[in-house]
Design an enzyme around this catalytic site. Structure first.
Site, PDB file in Angstrom:
ATOM      1  N   SER A   1      43.125  37.186  33.064  1.00 21.20           N
ATOM      2  CA  SER A   1      42.745  35.699  33.233  1.00 21.20           C
ATOM      3  C   SER A   1      41.699  35.448  34.207  1.00 21.20           C
ATOM      4  CB  SER A   1      43.800  34.840  33.405  1.00 21.20           C
ATOM      5  OG  SER A   1      44.658  35.199  34.456  1.00 21.20           O
TER       6      SER A   1
ATOM      7  N   LYS B   1      45.485  28.047  25.582  1.00 10.39           N
ATOM      8  CA  LYS B   1      46.691  28.703  26.450  1.00 10.39           C
ATOM      9  C   LYS B   1      47.572  27.702  26.860  1.00 10.39           C
ATOM     10  CE  LYS B   1      45.838  32.040  29.265  1.00 10.39           C
ATOM     11  NZ  LYS B   1      45.314  33.010  30.645  1.00 10.39           N
TER      12      LYS B   1
ATOM     13  N   TYR C   1      53.441  31.629  23.366  1.00  4.70           N
ATOM     14  CA  TYR C   1      52.965  32.580  24.444  1.00  4.70           C
ATOM     15  C   TYR C   1      53.671  33.619  24.835  1.00  4.70           C
ATOM     16  CZ  TYR C   1      49.179  33.546  27.818  1.00  4.70           C
ATOM     17  OH  TYR C   1      48.281  34.052  28.590  1.00  4.70           O
TER      18      TYR C   1
END
Length: 707
Positions: free
Chosen positions: A124, A250, A259
């Site tokens: 990320s 996300k 997730y």
């Protein structure tokens, strides 16, 4: 072919007008030039639409950005600069250490000065979508004379000497070996890759497949993260639109509890590839449009057709790649999302029938919400409203993992969590279960006793049972499903030499109305006082059918309990069991409880003194928390509301306020029972006397007639 080819008309491809730029995050960021000639189209197909963004789309994108800010998805500039500074210091430390290692191995001075070595970032942080407080995934690339043993020995020692380094730990035996640390309060995971190069050039491009030659499998795995991240950034038309869309998706996935790669949902790289594919199909769209198109495309996607960002390439390095034509096991993957870098792998091999059904259902709901947003009938905040998982189903299985100490608990919980998907798979194969939905969020579990040191963690699995038309009552035996899961965990713990005494796993069936007794009050608000049975974490023969552990997971459900309005089966859920790999296994027979648990002799703690017959000793796999009184539950955890119901007498014991039954109420109830008993004593005595007299009279009369 994927479903969008059948439902949406494809337009002719033209050259994209969007330039591809590379984000530079730090002096140590991957210094790869992403500026190359723009291809005719991105991905393996032509784009669906090349329509340019309108003013209304830009306004919606601005509103989306504002809606994201309260959730902390954007990092402050000061914090970003702090990360850059930390990575710069770590990169300097790496180069100094490589020079020291080169000197100890008697390399020429000219080589030592140019040997290089570098820290790359991925995940990320490299994609530019990290949130506040997120960790950094880093890769240490070293030349060929630096061994992995050096990395886990002398480099680890050098890190210990740094004042800024805290919580340093090495996981050398992991599937991808890693060093974890906190550098100036920033969590960093460092992988290691040793390339077959004498020196590491400054402009090294890790996307070069030739770098994989003559590398061991651990180095290839370590390189994979950086290679995939760089390929994703190269395969999207506009990086800024991609980032904002990915941040949105996300956050939405985390808010909706889907997730988690380890539990069978999608992880960060999988969500990134789905968003990247959406960007390829709509190269000129802005973030607000891309979010809507994301839900449109993947709510209609015909799984298990794979999601590909580029055509797979064969580099003739004889590395295993995802290819269902060659590898039979790849044909059973339910939701394949294929990484774009060689060797191509499926990043979603953990997805099960239930988790896919849950995600597809969430895609459809997301499409409905974004339709309303684009029509100005709703705000973006509605997309991020978290659904109440604990009101969604009527039946739940609570899984509890406990260990004696904090350190043992950390290792034990990690192992148990990595195997929960096996339990979900076992439940899916049960003929009476339609869906098993595990909540990725874990919770602290109750303690066994106040005197005994113990740390526990709890997971909750929502279960939907099939509705049987021919039977009003249904008996469901989950003993084998639970035992198979616990045996797998214990075997893994023993083989890895991690198992310690008093490491336990427990499972119990809980109804929706009872969850508030186990979960924290912040998650489940306390209910009003109702007449119900408190949840017991023990397993005895006289317990109600819904109080169970893995040694006897036998449920009895009425027809109304199996399927209610609260149990909504996702529309994509199929009732047929998922295909199994390999030959069908022989049907299992339940093992006797005495054999459950790890196959080693363990010292079992003696049970506390109890009234009644002695209870047989239990193995670590069978040990369950002893039943406590409502007052003990209240003293340990104020969020647990002990509301009792006496099953045998049918009289409800009402406590004072939100606590349990008061002492005065218990005494009062006992006095009432005693008074009622004394009222009946004279009547019973009179009845006995009358019966005795009647028997004597009839006997004497019979004797007289006989004479």
């Amino acid at each position: 072919m994927s479903c969008q080819h059948q439902t949406i008309t494809l337009q002719k491809v033209t050259k994209s007008q969007t330039r591809l730029s590379c984000p530079v995050f730090s002096p140590t960021a991957n210094q790869v030039s992403l500026g190359r000639e723009t291809p005719k189209h991105y991905g393996i197909t032509s784009p669906i639409s090349l329509v340019q963004a309108k003013e209304a789309d830009l306004v919606l994108t601005h509103r989306l950005t504002e809606a994201l800010k309260p959730y902390g998805v954007f990092e402050e500039e000061l914090e970003l600069q702090r990360r850059i500074h930390v990575l710069g210091k770590l990169n300097t430390l790496v180069k100094e250490w490589i020079r020291d290692v080169s000197e100890t191995k008697n390399l020429p001075a000219s080589v030592i000065e140019s040997v290089g070595g570098k820290i790359f970032t991925f995940g990320s942080y490299r994609l530019g979508v990290h949130t506040k407080g997120a960790d950094i995934d880093a890769l240490f690339v070293a030349p060929r004379h630096v061994e992995r043993t050096d990395f886990f020995s002398s480099f680890l020692d050098k890190l210990k000497e740094q004042e800024e380094v805290k919580d340093l730990r090495a996981v050398e035996e992991a599937f991808v070996p890693v060093i974890k640390l906190s550098f100036d309060s920033i969590e960093i995971d460092i992988l290691f890759a040793r390339l077959a190069l004498q020196t590491i050039p400054k402009n090294l491009d890790l996307r070069d497949d030739g770098l994989l030659k003559n590398l061991d499998i651990r180095c290839i795995r370590s390189l994979n993260g950086c290679r995939v991240t760089d390929e994703i950034l190269h395969l999207v038309p506009n990086i800024e639109n991609f980032r904002l869309t990915l941040r949105t998706i996300k956050l939405w996935a985390k808010r909706h509890n889907i997730y988690s790669n380890i539990l069978g949902f999608l992880g960060g790289v999988s969500w990134a590839m789905l968003v990247a594919r959406t960007c390829q199909l709509y190269p000129n769209a802005v973030a607000s449009t891309l979010v809507h198109k994301f839900f449109l495309v993947f709510s209609k996607w015909e799984w298990p057709n794979p999601v590909l960002l580029k055509q797979p390439e064969d580099c003739n390095l004889n590395l295993p790649v995802w290819d269902p034509r060659v590898t039979p096991s790849d044909r059973y993957h339910l939701m394949p999302i294929i990484t774009p870098a060689y060797p191509q792998q499926n990043s979603t091999y953990n997805v099960s029938v239930s988790t896919r059904a849950v995600m597809v259902d969430e895609f459809k709901q997301g499409l409905s919400i974004t339709d309303e947003i684009l029509q100005n009938k709703a705000e973006w905040s509605k997309l991020f409203e978290a659904p109440n998982f604990f009101q969604k189903y009527k039946h739940y299985i609570v899984l509890l993992a406990s260990a004696p100490t904090e350190k043992q608990h950390l290792e034990w919980v990690g192992l148990v969590e990595s195997k929960i998907r096996i339990l979900v798979g076992n439940l899916e194969k049960n003929e009476f279960i339609t869906l098993a939905h595990v909540n990725p969020q874990s919770f602290p579990g109750p303690r066994e006793s106040r005197e005994k040191e113990e740390v526990s963690t709890m997971w909750v699995i929502g279960v939907i049972f099939k509705k049987m038309e021919t039977s009003e009552n249904l008996n469901v035996d989950l003993t084998i499903d639970i035992q198979s899961f616990t045996d797998t965990v214990y075997r893994q713990a023993i083989s890895s030499k991690m198992f310690e005494a008093d490491m336990k796993i427990q499972a119990m069936h809980v109804k929706k109305r009872q969850l508030h007794q186990l979960l924290p009050s912040l998650v489940m608000p306390k209910r009003r006082k109702v007449r119900q049975t408190p949840i017991s974490l023990s397993s005895t023969s006289d317990q109600p059918t819904y109080v169970i552990d893995h040694s006897d997971m036998h449920l009895q459900l009425s027809a109304t309990e199996r399927q209610t309005s609260g149990d909504s089966v996702p529309s994509s859920q199929t009732t047929s069991p998922p295909p199994t790999m390999g030959p069908p296994a022989a049907p299992q027979t339940p093992s006797p409880p005495a054999t459950m648990g790890p196959p080693v002799a363990q010292k079992t703690p003696s049970p506390p003194p109890t009234i009644g017959p002695p209870v047989a000793h239990k193995t670590p796999n069978q040990e369950v928390l002893e039943e406590k009184s409502p007052k003990e539950h209240q003293m340990e955890d104020p969020s647990i509301v002990p509301e009792t119901k006496t099953e045998d007498s049918g009289a409800a014991s009402v406590g004072e306020g939100e606590g349990g039954t008061s002492v005065e109420a218990e005494v009062h109830n006992k006095l009432i029972i005693m008074a009622q008993f004394h009222v009946w004593i004279p009547f019973l005595c009179l009845c006995v006397s009358y019966c005795t007299a009647e028997v004597d009279y009839r006997y004497s009369h019979l004797l007289k007639n006989f004479k």
